[in-house]
Enzyme design. Structure first.
Site, mmCIF file in Angstrom:
data_model
loop_
_atom_site.group_PDB
_atom_site.id
_atom_site.type_symbol
_atom_site.label_atom_id
_atom_site.label_comp_id
_atom_site.label_asym_id
_atom_site.label_seq_id
_atom_site.Cartn_x
_atom_site.Cartn_y
_atom_site.Cartn_z
ATOM 1 N N LYS A 174 -11.489 -1.674 7.623
ATOM 2 C CA LYS A 174 -10.589 -2.669 8.189
ATOM 3 C C LYS A 174 -10.763 -2.803 9.697
ATOM 4 C CE LYS A 174 -7.187 -1.837 4.556
ATOM 5 N NZ LYS A 174 -7.437 -3.081 3.824
ATOM 6 N N TRP A 181 0.810 -1.223 0.000
ATOM 7 C CA TRP A 181 0.000 0.000 0.000
ATOM 8 C C TRP A 181 0.837 1.264 0.000
ATOM 9 C CZ3 TRP A 181 -4.322 -0.747 -2.025
ATOM 10 C CH2 TRP A 181 -5.017 -1.934 -1.828
ATOM 11 N N ASP A 202 -0.804 6.440 6.754
ATOM 12 C CA ASP A 202 -1.968 5.621 6.445
ATOM 13 C C ASP A 202 -2.129 4.638 7.607
ATOM 14 O OD1 ASP A 202 -3.787 3.730 5.572
ATOM 15 O OD2 ASP A 202 -2.685 3.182 3.761
#
Length: 367
Positions: free
Chosen positions: A198, A105, A174
């Protein structure tokens, strides 16, 4: 091991939500607070949704102890949208940004940011997958607009155990798969963002926490829906937000508060991940984790079966499914097995997984 147990969801996202939250949502689904309408039918400018919008922001501020000089935004576009939004809102300060790429990511985020300015990779590539290069080896650009890292790599199972020092350059993180699982010092960050799906809610909403001095300088090409300054001014209702996702997220945040807050979430996280990693050690190599011990994720635990025997891993997944243990397949880019241990996953869930792993090993390990 019986097959009548409730389904166990170890998915990486969209992921398991607390059962009591789902039951609460179910009760209110047809008639929210006796209005005779579902929340998903109501205007985003109704008094009901206006309160939910405010309550989410308040809960985030209280749980993370967010200082007064930060804005809390509720946006759309997922983490991938935030990759672009961060660059379009911040990189304009100097035209360059530093990225610490430790997995899938953060690599995608760096690639996206390169569309809008100069991206410096503070280390060209990790020495090996599943590691974080020593901080002394990082080569930072003192003129960077910001320094970016992913606190927990959902695909790769790499988590930072510390907050990187940036010598005054705004720090962006993040935290999609680690937010609300531990206490953090928000004052050390310029921006924190997290896709809710998540650890704190369903897909559709991204929580953004931004220091006020970083507002006001977006690139001209930045669409208004990604403009942090504009969204802050509009109190996250510039256009129709993901009202249902925000509503469920608010309920999850209240659930965290009722269940001991971030101290308790962190304690349970250590217990759950410790149990699973411990089972791998006890397996004598039948189960193995490819991640360096100093950066193993508490949230997403990738592992291999039988030294990476793909046929054995497929059998493992098939047998797990029969026991209603779902979404254990590793990300398509890395293979293997992955168990995600978010806040809603209980210690009892992990114990059942470990029990299955031990039984599977007894039946399939080579003598």
């Amino acid at each position: 091991m019986g097959s009548t147990q409730s389904a166990l969801n170890f998915g990486a996202g969209p992921a398991k939500l607390p059962r009591e939250v789902l039951e609460d949502v179910q009760k209110e689904f047809l008639s929210y607070q006796d209005t005779g309408m579902s929340l998903i039918e109501m205007s985003h400018r109704s008094k009901e949704y206006t309160k939910i919008n405010a309550d989410v922001q308040t809960a985030v501020r209280e749980l993370l102890q967010v200082p007064d000089n930060y804005k809390i935004l509720l946006m759309q576009g997922g983490g991938c949208g935030a990759f672009a939004a961060v660059a379009m809102n911040l990189i304009n300060r100097t035209g360059a940004a530093d990225y610490a790429v430790t997995g899938t990511w953060s690599a995608k985020a760096a690639k996206e940011a390169a569309k809008y300015g100069e991206v410096n990779l503070v280390f060209p590539k990790a020495d090996k997958p599943g590691s974080i290069p020593d901080r002394s080896t990082w080569k930072m650009n003192p003129q960077a607009s910001y320094v970016y890292y992913c606190d927990n790599e959902t695909v790769d199972g790499v988590e930072f155990s510390y907050i990187p020092e940036t010598n005054g350059v705004p720090l962006v993180s993040d935290m999609s798969s680690s937010i609300m699982s531990k206490k953090i010092d928000v004052s050390k960050f310029g921006v924190i963002f997290a896709g809710a799906q998540k650890n704190i809610g369903p897909s559709g909403v991204v929580v953004v926490i931004i220091r006020e001095d970083l507002l006001g300088n977006p690139m001209k090409c930045c669409p208004s829906v990604f403009d942090f300054t504009h969204i802050a001014k509009e109190n996250s209702v510039h256009n129709t937000p993901a009202t249902f996702s925000v509503y469920v997220t608010e309920k999850v945040l209240q659930w965290i508060k009722r269940n001991g807050g971030l101290d308790e979430m962190a304690k349970q996280s250590q217990e759950k991940s410790g149990l699973l990693y411990g089972a791998m050690v006890a397996s004598g190599g039948f189960y193995s984790c490819p991640i360096d011990e100093d950066c193993r994720s508490r949230m997403n635990v990738p592992f291999r079966v039988g030294g990476g025997d793909e046929k054995l891993e497929e059998l493992f997944l098939q047998e797990a499914e029969k026991l209603r243990m779902h979404q254990l397949k590793g990300h398509r880019s890395v293979g293997g097995i992955r168990a995600s241990l978010y806040n809603a996953v209980t210690l009892a869930d992990v114990r059942l997984l470990v029990q299955f792993m031990e039984e599977f090993q007894k039946r399939h390990a080579k003598q």
